[in-house]
Design a protein around this motif. Sequence first.
Motif, PDB file in Angstrom:
ATOM      1  N   GLY A  71       1.355  -4.637  -2.799  1.00 20.26           N
ATOM      2  CA  GLY A  71       0.781  -3.470  -3.460  1.00 20.26           C
ATOM      3  C   GLY A  71       1.682  -2.261  -3.337  1.00 20.26           C
ATOM      4  N   GLY A  72       1.207  -1.104  -3.794  1.00 21.90           N
ATOM      5  CA  GLY A  72       2.028   0.101  -3.756  1.00 21.90           C
ATOM      6  C   GLY A  72       2.464   0.481  -2.362  1.00 21.90           C
ATOM      7  N   ILE A  73       1.540   0.443  -1.412  1.00 22.71           N
ATOM      8  CA  ILE A  73       1.863   0.815  -0.030  1.00 22.71           C
ATOM      9  C   ILE A  73       2.854  -0.172   0.569  1.00 22.71           C
ATOM     10  CG2 ILE A  73       0.939   1.048   2.310  1.00 22.71           C
ATOM     11  CD1 ILE A  73      -1.675   2.040   1.055  1.00 22.71           C
ATOM     12  N   GLY A  74       2.573  -1.460   0.413  1.00 25.00           N
ATOM     13  CA  GLY A  74       3.450  -2.488   0.965  1.00 25.00           C
ATOM     14  C   GLY A  74       4.842  -2.441   0.377  1.00 25.00           C
ATOM     15  N   SER A  75       4.929  -2.126  -0.914  1.00 20.89           N
ATOM     16  CA  SER A  75       6.226  -2.060  -1.576  1.00 20.89           C
ATOM     17  C   SER A  75       7.065  -0.903  -1.061  1.00 20.89           C
ATOM     18  CB  SER A  75       6.037  -1.932  -3.093  1.00 20.89           C
ATOM     19  OG  SER A  75       7.288  -1.857  -3.743  1.00 20.89           O
ATOM     20  N   VAL A  76       6.429   0.260  -0.841  1.00 22.81           N
ATOM     21  CA  VAL A  76       7.172   1.403  -0.294  1.00 22.81           C
ATOM     22  C   VAL A  76       7.587   1.112   1.147  1.00 22.81           C
ATOM     23  CG1 VAL A  76       7.122   3.869   0.247  1.00 22.81           C
ATOM     24  CG2 VAL A  76       6.003   3.034  -1.817  1.00 22.81           C
ATOM     25  N   ASN A  77       6.717   0.454   1.900  1.00 23.10           N
ATOM     26  CA  ASN A  77       7.091   0.026   3.255  1.00 23.10           C
ATOM     27  C   ASN A  77       8.349  -0.838   3.213  1.00 23.10           C
ATOM     28  OD1 ASN A  77       4.863   1.300   4.396  1.00 23.10           O
ATOM     29  ND2 ASN A  77       3.621  -0.552   4.507  1.00 23.10           N
ATOM     30  N   THR A  78       8.390  -1.764   2.252  1.00 25.13           N
ATOM     31  CA  THR A  78       9.538  -2.664   2.117  1.00 25.13           C
ATOM     32  C   THR A  78      10.789  -1.896   1.710  1.00 25.13           C
ATOM     33  OG1 THR A  78       8.068  -4.492   1.485  1.00 25.13           O
ATOM     34  CG2 THR A  78      10.411  -4.736   0.963  1.00 25.13           C
ATOM     35  N   TYR A  79      10.628  -0.924   0.816  1.00 18.94           N
ATOM     36  CA  TYR A  79      11.780  -0.096   0.417  1.00 18.94           C
ATOM     37  C   TYR A  79      12.381   0.583   1.634  1.00 18.94           C
ATOM     38  CZ  TYR A  79      14.537   3.743  -1.471  1.00 18.94           C
ATOM     39  OH  TYR A  79      15.567   4.621  -1.720  1.00 18.94           O
TER      40      TYR A  79
END
Length: 354
Positions: A71-79
């Motif tokens: 999701g959006g949160i997980g994707s930014v965490n990954t970035y």
Amino acid sequence: MLKKMIAVLTALVFSASAAFSVDYSGKTITIWVPFKAGGGTDAVARALTAPLSANLPGNPAVVVKNMTEGGGIGSVNTYVAKHGKDKDGLVVLATSGSTQLPFLFKDKRVRYDYKNFVAVHGAGTGGVVYVRSDLGVKDIVKDFDKLKGSKLFYGSQGISSLDAVPALAFDMLGLPVKLVYGMKGRKGGRAAIMRGETTIDYQTSSSYNKHIKPLVAKGEMVALMSWGVQKGNKIVRDPNYPNLPSFTEVYEKVTGKKPGGKEFQAWSAMFSAGFTTQKFLVLPKGTKKSVIKTWQKAAAGIVANPATMKVLNGKLGKYPHFIGDKDLKVALKKASSMKGSTYSFLKDWLASKK
């Protein structure tokens, strides 16, 4: 004195040469979008690809990658995990209210901190609330009792997201809207209402203009109100939708009083972070200063080009763009900070919605 002047001139020359040393010839710039294709953030990112390519030194290829895992949160965490220490500006993150608000809400899933980002471009946006035409509602003020008596279902990606803005607005208006969780972004919410699974929805301006406005013209959907835009200390009608009342205008007409108190303070804070200063392109804080200046100069070049802005405004709506290091710092801080009293109210309200 002479030595001091020589030192200053040397620093200026070094700074200028460092800025010119950034060259993306033959490179590919990636805009990391933490949402599926078709949403508002995706639309902004794709609209900026050609202008960025034209304004960055070396005219690199600029591509969008929709990184949706987690999701959006997980994707930014990954970035942050993968690119948080990058210095070259080759992978830039596109953020939105749906990543800013979870940070403001101190969502336990968030592993990023906006203090560790440097904004290189920022833009505001708007939003429009609409319903299925089979509800029989034509005007939100005149038909308010009918709307209030309807079965209202809203497809939400989660209360700790940008969906907190409509959810609190519905509460303030006294609309009995049932939140249906599990949607994958606002695109999912849009798909749900089009399939008849929900009855009320909102989309950011770019998505509304592209996907919903044609359905309104066909008579399949009915636009009720916009969120409005910030003008000084007031929220007024969005000039992109002059025939639609703003949320504050609707509130005053159906309740007979001006919006105020803790609820409105909280809504205004979320509106500011989620719409007035919503869309950013950010790089890690440790990015080379010459790279940051290069990106900010490219963004300024885009905004200064009338032909480019005409195209962007046509796709995204005419909203403020934030450029220059000083204005970007102010805008990013405004989008990622909240008063303690406001947070305390929202903490309790969010808990009531889970």
